[in-house]
Design a protein around this motif. Structure first.
Motif, PDB file in Angstrom:
ATOM      1  N   VAL A 310       0.817  -1.213   0.000  1.00 21.22           N
ATOM      2  CA  VAL A 310       0.000   0.000   0.000  1.00 21.22           C
ATOM      3  C   VAL A 310       0.855   1.268   0.000  1.00 21.22           C
ATOM      4  CG1 VAL A 310      -0.298   0.274   2.503  1.00 21.22           C
ATOM      5  CG2 VAL A 310      -2.122   0.996   0.941  1.00 21.22           C
ATOM      6  N   GLY A 387       6.050   1.051   8.374  1.00 19.81           N
ATOM      7  CA  GLY A 387       5.941  -0.391   8.201  1.00 19.81           C
ATOM      8  C   GLY A 387       5.954  -1.161   9.499  1.00 19.81           C
ATOM      9  N   ASP A 411       7.841   9.447  11.578  1.00 19.60           N
ATOM     10  CA  ASP A 411       7.541   8.031  11.817  1.00 19.60           C
ATOM     11  C   ASP A 411       6.037   7.888  11.622  1.00 19.60           C
ATOM     12  OD1 ASP A 411       6.999   5.515  12.798  1.00 19.60           O
ATOM     13  OD2 ASP A 411       7.872   5.857  14.782  1.00 19.60           O
ATOM     14  N   TRP A 414       0.344   3.702   9.850  1.00 21.54           N
ATOM     15  CA  TRP A 414      -0.895   3.515   9.087  1.00 21.54           C
ATOM     16  C   TRP A 414      -0.960   2.083   8.593  1.00 21.54           C
ATOM     17  CZ3 TRP A 414      -0.968   3.638   3.356  1.00 21.54           C
ATOM     18  CH2 TRP A 414       0.303   3.773   2.782  1.00 21.54           C
ATOM     19  N   GLN A 415      -1.967   1.751   7.803  1.00 21.26           N
ATOM     20  CA  GLN A 415      -2.199   0.365   7.372  1.00 21.26           C
ATOM     21  C   GLN A 415      -2.771   0.326   5.954  1.00 21.26           C
ATOM     22  OE1 GLN A 415      -5.217  -0.261  10.590  1.00 21.26           O
ATOM     23  NE2 GLN A 415      -3.787  -1.818  11.316  1.00 21.26           N
ATOM     24  N   THR A 416      -2.699  -0.832   5.335  1.00 22.58           N
ATOM     25  CA  THR A 416      -3.339  -1.019   4.036  1.00 22.58           C
ATOM     26  C   THR A 416      -4.794  -0.541   4.111  1.00 22.58           C
ATOM     27  OG1 THR A 416      -1.977  -2.985   3.712  1.00 22.58           O
ATOM     28  CG2 THR A 416      -3.879  -2.743   2.257  1.00 22.58           C
ATOM     29  N   ASP A 501      -3.606  -3.236  16.356  1.00 19.38           N
ATOM     30  CA  ASP A 501      -2.345  -2.832  16.980  1.00 19.38           C
ATOM     31  C   ASP A 501      -2.550  -2.461  18.443  1.00 19.38           C
ATOM     32  OD1 ASP A 501      -0.205  -2.930  15.054  1.00 19.38           O
ATOM     33  OD2 ASP A 501      -1.227  -1.334  13.956  1.00 19.38           O
ATOM     34  N   ILE A 513       3.144   3.036  19.062  1.00 17.90           N
ATOM     35  CA  ILE A 513       2.586   1.764  18.615  1.00 17.90           C
ATOM     36  C   ILE A 513       3.475   0.636  19.147  1.00 17.90           C
ATOM     37  CG2 ILE A 513       1.876   0.390  16.609  1.00 17.90           C
ATOM     38  CD1 ILE A 513       0.453   3.146  16.788  1.00 17.90           C
ATOM     39  N   ARG A 516       1.426  -5.622  16.732  1.00 22.48           N
ATOM     40  CA  ARG A 516       0.140  -6.291  16.561  1.00 22.48           C
ATOM     41  C   ARG A 516      -0.261  -7.036  17.834  1.00 22.48           C
ATOM     42  NH1 ARG A 516      -2.451  -4.943  11.663  1.00 22.48           N
ATOM     43  NH2 ARG A 516      -3.806  -6.663  12.287  1.00 22.48           N
ATOM     44  N   ASN A 522       4.981  -9.198  11.611  1.00 24.70           N
ATOM     45  CA  ASN A 522       5.489  -8.173  10.717  1.00 24.70           C
ATOM     46  C   ASN A 522       6.955  -8.481  10.439  1.00 24.70           C
ATOM     47  OD1 ASN A 522       6.325  -5.752   9.536  1.00 24.70           O
ATOM     48  ND2 ASN A 522       4.768  -4.599  10.653  1.00 24.70           N
ATOM     49  N   ARG A 527       3.409  -7.730   6.206  1.00 24.27           N
ATOM     50  CA  ARG A 527       2.419  -8.341   7.066  1.00 24.27           C
ATOM     51  C   ARG A 527       2.157  -9.770   6.690  1.00 24.27           C
ATOM     52  NH1 ARG A 527      -2.761  -4.529   7.476  1.00 24.27           N
ATOM     53  NH2 ARG A 527      -3.852  -6.419   8.040  1.00 24.27           N
TER      54      ARG A 527
END
Ligand code: 6R9
Length: 650
Positions: A310, A387, A411, A414-416, A501, A513, A516, A522, A527
């Motif tokens: 992504v 990532g 830094d 975020w995510q797909t 997360d 963060i 997971r 990861n 992922r």
């Protein structure tokens, strides 16, 4: 969570698009009045028909997310045509090949012609609005052309990373019933060839057996290596586009028409087809790209991701091109020809903004400072990370050695699923703390919730990270399975988007963060569902049962640790270990190669038959002194054997 605080350098603050006061004002507006805020910022892209409705979203019931729903636009038009008048001769894409002597610059006008030709060639072969087109390509300009050509005619692309195996590719072709595939003869990474076309040939066979017929495979000639050719199905890219005109009217797309599908791993079952749509996604990707990277005229922006992930979608192609920026696309790897490559490319193309992953930083850190110090890097003004959590040591090295204490690091968490950056510093506004993604972007309302669903609203808190209201870049559904979308993201905590997360919030309201909290690992920023690796393992003749966990790995962030119970008659030796590694690579792809395989006569299970992963994680971490309560185990003695034969003995 303590440690040093890095103030915004005065020079950065002076030139930046957003300062701290603006961040605070805009953020407040964005949560007090999302309609008003996004009504204004939605206009950052061009609309053929302006929207009158802004936000129509619900996280309960059937979960329906619509942004700018009555607006009409086209992503390719926004990424190309609207820049032509002012920026026709500006470089849109700098391509740097695997070989350091191989590079190319593509202006916005050239991009327009290339994309139109390909769009016409696809139309001529029957691709229509709404059709799914699978892209399995190396990092070459044609990958960007193909994405934009799909967007131009309203086809939905599904990119599959070139490191996935034929079986994984077949699953994704079948998953979205795609009858058109674009690939290359071979990929080239670190001087090694990747048999892309051959993999497509195998995948198409598998797909056909599962009832999905691929009628066209378009092939870019990259290496001119030897490939098999099926003349009723295969067509050369260069031949197909050469007969086409360099104009193609962009299709009128509704804001909520699909733009792309991208498969990503979850904690259970097969990868999910994350679906993103047109208007909201583009508004969010371009806005985050502009403000998070403080991207301005004259910048040369480089994101080292692959378009198969992504990050490549939002921050190599759609965000930067929508903003009329110059984006660099890199075919190779950080270690080839040697560990100076990133910094050599920075110097060669005068890169000002550089965005990479912690795993790359850690690997380069391991190679030593001399590879950095022999380069100048004087054009750099901003660094980014994405990532996985970046450990403070890697952060400091990135800041001190690569950026020579002049470049802020963003830094970005975020995510797909989120489509764009969610929690991040803004370079001109945010003091930095190594290891913290800091503060939410405009419109993002994080919440920390414990396992019982209790919200921790005090400033200093810890919990599972949820987002309480929608933002325009959010995924809209799991392709073909809306129920799974609701189950995966909105059922753990009613009315909230659950990210998967864990997270802490400190006294300054900064977010950290922690990784997971589900069975997703990861590995080098990729992922992976442990369930996927397990099902690959048990598909081998010798395996009766498998359990996979992550463990801390110096370079990859997490490594893949597999506990394998064998069928009677098989010997757990190194030969079988190798065969199993090979088998998983074949099933999923090289990115899923197990790091450790432990043969285990039994796995720790509860009396109801559930594998106790908590124990397996501890043993994999070589931390078996604190296994916690093992009294619920059906057979506590299996644990002694697991400890005895652990593969990570220190
Ligand atoms: C963009 C991308 C998403 C998962 C996410 C989280 C981890 C990403 C991070 C980070 C800590 C960061 N992650 N960025 N963790 N700090 N800055 O990576 O998407 O491949 O879907 O992965 O990656 O665990 O949930 P994706």
């Amino acid at each position: 969570m303590s440690g040093e605080v890095y103030p915004v350098p005065a020079a950065v603050k002076k030139k930046a698009l957003i300062d701290d006061a603006t961040y605070k004002t805009w953020y407040q507006q964005s949560v007090d009045d999302p309609e008003g805020f996004w009504s204004k910022h939605g206009q950052r892209i061009d609309w053929f028909k302006p929207y009158t409705k802004v936000k129509n979203t619900s996280f309960t019931g059937k979960v329906a997310i619509k942004w700018f729903e009555d607006g009409v636009t086209n992503v390719s038009y926004n990424c190309i045509d609207r820049h032509l008048e002012k920026r026709g001769d500006q470089v849109a894409i700098i391509w740097e090949g695997d070989n350091p002597y191989d590079d190319k610059k593509i202006t916005y006008r050239e991009l327009h012609d290339e994309v139109c030709r390909l769009a016409n060639a696809m139309k001529a072969r029957g691709v229509k609005k709404g059709d799914r087109v699978t892209l399995y390509l190396p990092m070459i300009p044609e990958a960007a052309y193909a994405m934009l050509a799909c967007a131009r005619i309203g086809a939905v692309h599904s990119i599959v990373f070139g490191g996935f195996s034929p079986d994984a590719l077949a699953d994704r072709i079948v998953g979205c019933e795609s009858s058109f595939v674009i690939t290359a003869d071979e990929g080239l990474r670190g001087g090694k060839k990747v048999p892309l076309k051959h993999n497509v040939d195998l995948a198409v066979e598998v797909a056909e057996r599962e009832g999905v017929e691929v009628d066209t495979v378009m092939v870019v000639r990259r290496t001119a290596g030897k490939i098999e050719w099926f003349s009723d199905r295969d067509v050369w890219y260069h031949e197909a586009v050469s007969e086409q005109k360099p104009e193609c009217k962009p299709a009128r797309m509704k804001a909520e028409d699909p733009l792309f599908i991208l498969y990503t791993s979850g904690s259970t079952g097969k990868p999910k087809g994350v679906l993103h749509t047109t208007g909201g996604y583009l508004v969010y990707a371009s806005m985050t790209h502009q403000y998070v990277f403080d991207c301005q005229d004259g910048d040369i922006y480089w994101c080292t991701a692959d378009v198969g992930w992504v990050t490549g979608h939002s921050y190599i192609v759609y965000g930067p091109l929508c903003n009329g920026a110059t984006t660099l696309m890199f075919e190779g790897v950080p270690s080839y020809p040697d560990a100076s490559r990133f910094w050599d490319v920075v110097d060669k193309h005068k890169v000002t903004i550089f965005y990479t992953a912690p795993t790359a930083i850690r690997a380069l850190m391991g190679a030593g400072v001399s590879f950095v110090n022999r380069t100048s890097r004087k054009t750099l003004r901003l660094l980014g990370s994405v990532g996985e959590p970046i450990n403070p040591e890697a952060w400091e090295w990135y800041y001190n050695v690569v950026g020579e204490k002049k470049c802020p690091i963003v830094d970005t968490w975020w995510q797909t699923e989120t489509g764009g950056i969610m929690i991040t510093p803004l370079p001109g506004a945010t003091k930095l703390k190594p290891g913290s993604a800091t503060r939410p972007f405009f419109g993002i309302q994080p919440q920390l919730v414990d396992n019982e669903g209790q919200v921790h609203s005090e400033t200093v808190a810890e919990g599972n990270l949820c987002i309480v209201d929608s933002w325009p870049g959010q995924m809209r559904t799991v392709y073909g399975d809306h129920e799974r979308f609701i189950q995966t993201y909105f059922s753990t905590y009613k009315g909230k988007y659950f990210t998967g997360d864990g997270c802490k919030r400190d006294a300054d309201g900064y977010y950290w963060i922690t990784g997971r909290v589900d069975d997703v690992i990861n590995v080098s920023g990729h992922r992976m569902g442990t369930a996927e690796v397990e099902s690959a393992l048990v598909s081998h003749d010798s395996v009766s049962e498998a359990a996979v966990v992550g463990y801390p790995h110096e370079v990859k962030g997490q490594g893949i640790y597999c506990y394998v119970t064998l069928m009677g008659g098989y010997d757990g030796d190194d030969g079988l270990r190798k065969a199993l590694v090979q088998h998983v690579r074949q099933e999923i792809g090289p990115i899923a190669s197990p790091d450790k395989i432990q043969f285990a006569p039994g796995l720790p299970k509860t009396r109801s038959g559930k594998i106790m992963r908590r124990i397996l994680r501890k043993i994999a971490e070589d931390d078996f002194g604190s296994l916690g309560d093992t009294s619920t185990l059906a057979d506590p003695s299996v644990v002694d054997d697991l400890i005895e034969n652990r593969q990570n003995k220190t």
